[in-house]
Every structure is written in structure tokens, then in C-alpha cells.
Design an enzyme around this catalytic site. Structure first.
Site, PDB file in Angstrom:
ATOM      1  N   GLU A 177      47.849  83.981 -34.035  1.00  0.00           N
ATOM      2  CA  GLU A 177      46.679  83.806 -33.172  1.00  0.00           C
ATOM      3  C   GLU A 177      45.394  83.953 -33.972  1.00  0.00           C
ATOM      4  O   GLU A 177      44.437  83.200 -33.771  1.00  0.00           O
ATOM      5  CB  GLU A 177      46.717  84.814 -32.019  1.00  0.00           C
TER       6      GLU A 177
ATOM      7  N   GLU B  39      43.926  75.348 -29.898  1.00  0.00           N
ATOM      8  CA  GLU B  39      45.248  74.786 -29.622  1.00  0.00           C
ATOM      9  C   GLU B  39      45.634  73.756 -30.680  1.00  0.00           C
ATOM     10  O   GLU B  39      46.809  73.659 -31.059  1.00  0.00           O
ATOM     11  CB  GLU B  39      45.266  74.145 -28.226  1.00  0.00           C
TER      12      GLU B  39
ATOM     13  N   HIS C 252      47.072  75.432 -33.613  1.00  0.00           N
ATOM     14  CA  HIS C 252      48.497  75.722 -33.415  1.00  0.00           C
ATOM     15  C   HIS C 252      49.345  74.498 -33.752  1.00  0.00           C
ATOM     16  O   HIS C 252      50.433  74.624 -34.328  1.00  0.00           O
ATOM     17  CB  HIS C 252      48.753  76.136 -31.961  1.00  0.00           C
TER      18      HIS C 252
END
Length: 489
Positions: A398, A340, A343
Site C-alpha cells: 500500500e 489503483e 497496484h
């Protein structure tokens, strides 16, 4: 080498997506500008003619016509807001919206007929037939969409929709009420309302001055179409700007969706439940990645998910569910948090929102024009292209986030184990539990399991997961990570 190849493929996909989206959105905006411009011309042709005869000058006539045009646009905009805001809009608001829609619809059909007859050399009968087919096709498509949406909803959603649609209220919302709200909002632009009103008035005077100067320079034959074109550009620009603003100020929309019916645990309420060590872990990983540590919040849901929200590292938030905290061990949890955080470093939320803007604009355009057949087709194309571009880029982002997590933690095996655990647990979750959070599952680290349908299940899977899927296959991601483990060994 693998990371370099993935990043190169990602940039190539980004370039292709930007070009396609620019073309699709540009075409959609151009068509809407033309349609609103034609409708505007029909609306102001009478006052323009009256003022031209009365004042004896087409240049002078443009100024009061522009004032009337602005008033009509303001009234129509307020009527639309009333229709959307209140369950029982006034009869006046309904009539204003209906007249506006009919003007745009008439302009659309006239423009399509002119294009077919004058440019493509169709016969008049063929042009009328094509326009009729367009109207029928969009109407049937809307009915099919409504039927599919209804069939996909569960009984609770159907009953709530029926209740909200049939519920009545005694309070009638008037156009003047919405106008007063907007004028009050103008007064709130500055500390003192009088300054806000004065500023808007001065701006209006300046604009009218420019209109008059332009009218004295431009030949009279272009006065009416020019005024309609400039007005339609402003209206469409305002619509697109509103859509962009709603998308980019909606970074807390996911948090609001999670808070619907359950409360996210912040530092003030969850220090005794593991938030402090979680924030410490994120802070340590952020220091390794050389980015400001994002805020951390805990979702009390039992569904395993980790979500990153925010457009800039300094203002981002990582939301972790209780179910995920209870399912993963420390190594797996650290790997998920690093994913995360990757990201956040790559600003994926901002990138994906940018790619999704044309789809949001297309949806808003169709909603504004009530499935206008001339606008619905290019809007559907724009929406499909935007969704495909999001899927095209999202799957590779991803992979990049997986590689970023490995670079931060140095432990690909932990992330592979976490993905395997989460994917297996989601398969066991009840469909109703996942459906409650389906709007936020697209932001999660693994996609939700496929919910089988009675009809056309395979075709739906190909479209939803193959063409428009936002996540790569979880097994493929696990295999990539295990290959990285073998290379390290």
C-alpha cells in the site's frame, strides 16, 4: 530515499514470506501425502494380495491393482463432489465418503501412534492419550470456530444459513450421475468426443505400461507402498492444482461478488453516467505510467471504494463505486485512480494471491479431511503463516502504491485528502452497509472501520488489524503523504 527504503523493506519481507510459506506448505503437503498413502495402502492391500496369489507374480499383480486403485479413487472423488454439490446426496455417496474418511482417520492415528512409540519412545498408553487429546482438541476447536462464526453473523445470515441447511429437495444425487458428468467433460476436451475418450484411454495404457516396467525393476517388497505413494502424490497434486487453478482463475470472483444483488455498469450501460470520462482519465494516467489502460467499471453502491482486479495489466479492471465518485473532487479522484493503477503496474493482485495460496490449500485440506486432527494442526499453522505473510507484505505494498500514485500525478496532497475523505466517510457508514461488502473491502484503498464486539474486542483487534491486517493505518499513510508535500514545498 524514502521510496528506496520502502521498496527495500518490501523485497526483504517478500523473501522472508516466500521461505516461510514454502516450508509450511511443503510440510502440509508431505503430511497429506503420507496420510492418503497409508489409507490407499489399506484400501488396496486385499486386491493386491489376491492378484499376487492368482497371477503368481507380484509384478503382474501391480497392474490390475493399479486399475482398481484408480477406480476407487475416482469413485471416492465423485462421492465427495456429490456431497458438496447436492443438498440430498444418495445413501451410497454418504457411505463412500464415510468409509474414505474413516480410512484416512485410522491411517492418521496409526501413523501418529507409530511415530510416538517407535521414534519418540513414548509408551503405548501415552501414545493413545496423545491421539485422544488431538481428536478432542480439534473437535472442540471446530465447535468454538462454529460458535464464533455464528455469533459474528447477523440475523439475516443466520436465518439464511438455517434455511439452506434445513431445506429439503426430492432430487437425490447419485455417484453415477457425477461420474457421467466427468466422463462427458472428458469428451468435451476435443472437438469430437471420441478423440477425447481415445486420448484418455491411450494415456491410461501408457501409465499402466510404466507401472508394469517399474514393478519389474523395483523389489517386490516395495510394490504396494510404492503404488500407494505414487497414487497419493497424484491425488494431493490434483488437489493442490485445483486450489491454484481456482485461485488464479478467480480474478473475476470479486466482480461476481459485487454483481451479487446489484449490477456493475459497463461501457454499454453507463456512458451517460460518467464512465467515458473516467475511462479517459485512466487511459491518460496509464499512458503516463507506460502500461496498457485497464478496463473501468462502476459499482452503483453508495459505499466509497476503489478496487483493482486482475493479474496482468492488459487484463486488469478498476472498479469504482458511485459513492466514491460522488464524494471526491476531480483531483482526489485522479489520485485514487493513480493509486489503483500503481497496484496494476506492480501486479499486486497476482503477488497477494500467490502469498495466499498456502492458506487456501490449508483450508481446502481441512475441508477435504473433515478436520482430521493429524492434518488440522499443521493446516492451522500453514493458514496462520500465510495470513501473516500476506499482512506482512500487503501493508508495504500500500505504501508503494501510494508512492506510485504520487509519481504518476505529482500531487501527494490530493491523495492525502482523498484518503482522509474516504476514511472519515466509512466511519459514518452503517455497519450493515459495510457488512454487505466485507469480502471485497479488503481489496479497497482504505480498510473498513473496526466493528466492535461484545467479547474480547481488544484481542480481536490486535489479531485482525495488528497481526493479520492487510492495510497500514490510514493516518500513517496520510502523514507520509503530507510529509512529501512539505518536502516539495
Amino acid at each position: 530515499m524514502e521510496i528506496t527504503r520502502v521498496r527495500a523493506a518490501l523485497w526483504a519481507r517478500m523473501a522472508v514470506s516466500v521461505v516461510l510459506l514454502a516450508l509450511a506448505l511443503g510440510l502440509l503437503v508431505a503430511i497429506e501425502v503420507v496420510l492418503i498413502g497409508l489409507a490407499s495402502g489399506l484400501a488396496i492391500i486385499v486386491p493386491y494380495g489376491v492378484f499376487t496369489i492368482t497371477l503368481g507374480s507380484s509384478s503382474l499383480a501391480v497392474v490390475p491393482t493399479a486399475i482398481i486403485y484408480g477406480g476407487l479413487a475416482f469413485a471416492a472423488g465423485c462421492a465427495v463432489r456429490v456431497m458438496r454439490r447436492g443438498p440430498t446426496p444418495s445413501e451410497t455417496a454418504v457411505k463412500v465418503v464415510a468409509v474414505t474418511y474413516l480410512l484416512v482417520m485410522l491411517s492418521s492415528l496409526v501413523a501418529t501412534g507409530y511415530l510416538l512409540v517407535s521414534v519418540l519412545r513414548y509408551s503405548t498408553r501415552a501414545a493413545i492419550l496423545v491421539c485422544g487429546v488431538l481428536v478432542a482438541a480439534v473437535f472442540v476447536g471446530w465447535l468454538l470456530y462454529a460458535a464464533v462464526d455464528w455469533s459474528n453473523a447477523d440475523e439475516t445470515e443466520r436465518s439464511s444459513d438455517w434455511t439452506s441447511d434445513t431445506a429439503a429437495t426430492d432430487e437425490t444425487v447419485e455417484i453415477t450421475t457425477e461420474m457421467r458428468r466427468l466422463l462427458e467433460a472428458v469428451g468435451e476436451l476435443t472437438d469430437r468426443p471420441v478423440y477425447g475418450y481415445l486420448g484418455v484411454t491411450l494415456a491410461g495404457i501408457v501409465v499402466l505400461g510404466f507401472v508394469f516396467v517399474a514393478a519389474t525393476i523395483v523389489p517386490a517388497v516395495y510394490h504396494l507402498p510404492g503404488l500407494a505413494a505414487v497414487g497419493s502424490l497424484c491425488i494431493v497434486g490434483l488437489h493442490v492444482g485445483t486450489t491454484v487453478r481456482s485461485e488464479y482463475t478467480g480474478e473475476s470472483a470479486v466482480l461476481r461478488d459485487l454483481e451479487h444483488g446489484e449490477r456493475l455498469e459497463s461501457r454499454a450501460t453507463a456512458d451517460d453516467h460518467g464512465l467515458a470520462p473516467l475511462q479517459a482519465t485512466v487511459g491518460r494516467l496509464a499512458a503516463q505510467a507506460d502500461v496498457p489502460p485497464p478496463a473501468v467499471r462502476i459499482d452503483p453502491s453508495a459505499t466509497q471504494r476503489a478496487i483493482t482486479v486482475g493479474y496482468r495489466p492488459a487484463t486488469s479492471t478498476i472498479v469504482v463505486s458511485r459513492g466514491l465518485l460522488e464524494s471526491l473532487d476531480d483531483r482526489e479522484l485522479e489520485a485514487v485512480l493513480a493509486h489503483e493503477l500503481a497496484h496494476v503496474v506492480n501486479r499486486d493482485a497476482a503477488v497477494m494471491t500467490f502469498l495466499a495460496l498456502p492458506a487456501a490449500s490449508a483450508t481446502a485440506a481441512v475441508d477435504r479431511h473433515v478436520a482430521n486432527p493429524v492434518l488440522a494442526i499443521p493446516a492451522a499453522v500453514t493458514y496462520a503463516v500465510s495470513r501473516w505473510c500476506v499482512a506482512l507484505v500487503s501493508s508495504y505494498r500500500e505504501y508503494v502504491a501510494d508512492d506510485g500514485a504520487v509519481a504518476i500525478t505529482g500531487d501527494p496532497a490530493a491523495l492525502a485528502s482523498a484518503l482522509e475523505t474516504l476514511d472519515a466517510d466509512l466511519e459514518r457508514r452503517p455497519a450493515t452497509d459495510l457488512r454487505d461488502h466485507r469480502s471485497t473491502m479488503a481489496f479497497s484503498i482504505v480498510p473498513p472501520p473496526w466493528e466492535k464486539h461484545r467479547f474480547f474486542d481488544r484481542a480481536r483487534w490486535i489479531i485482525a488489524r495488528g497481526i493479520f491486517g492487510t492495510h497500514p493505518d490510514t493516518e500513517t499513510r496520510i502523514d507520509r503523504l503530507r510529509t512529501a508535500v512539505e518536502r516539495r514545498d
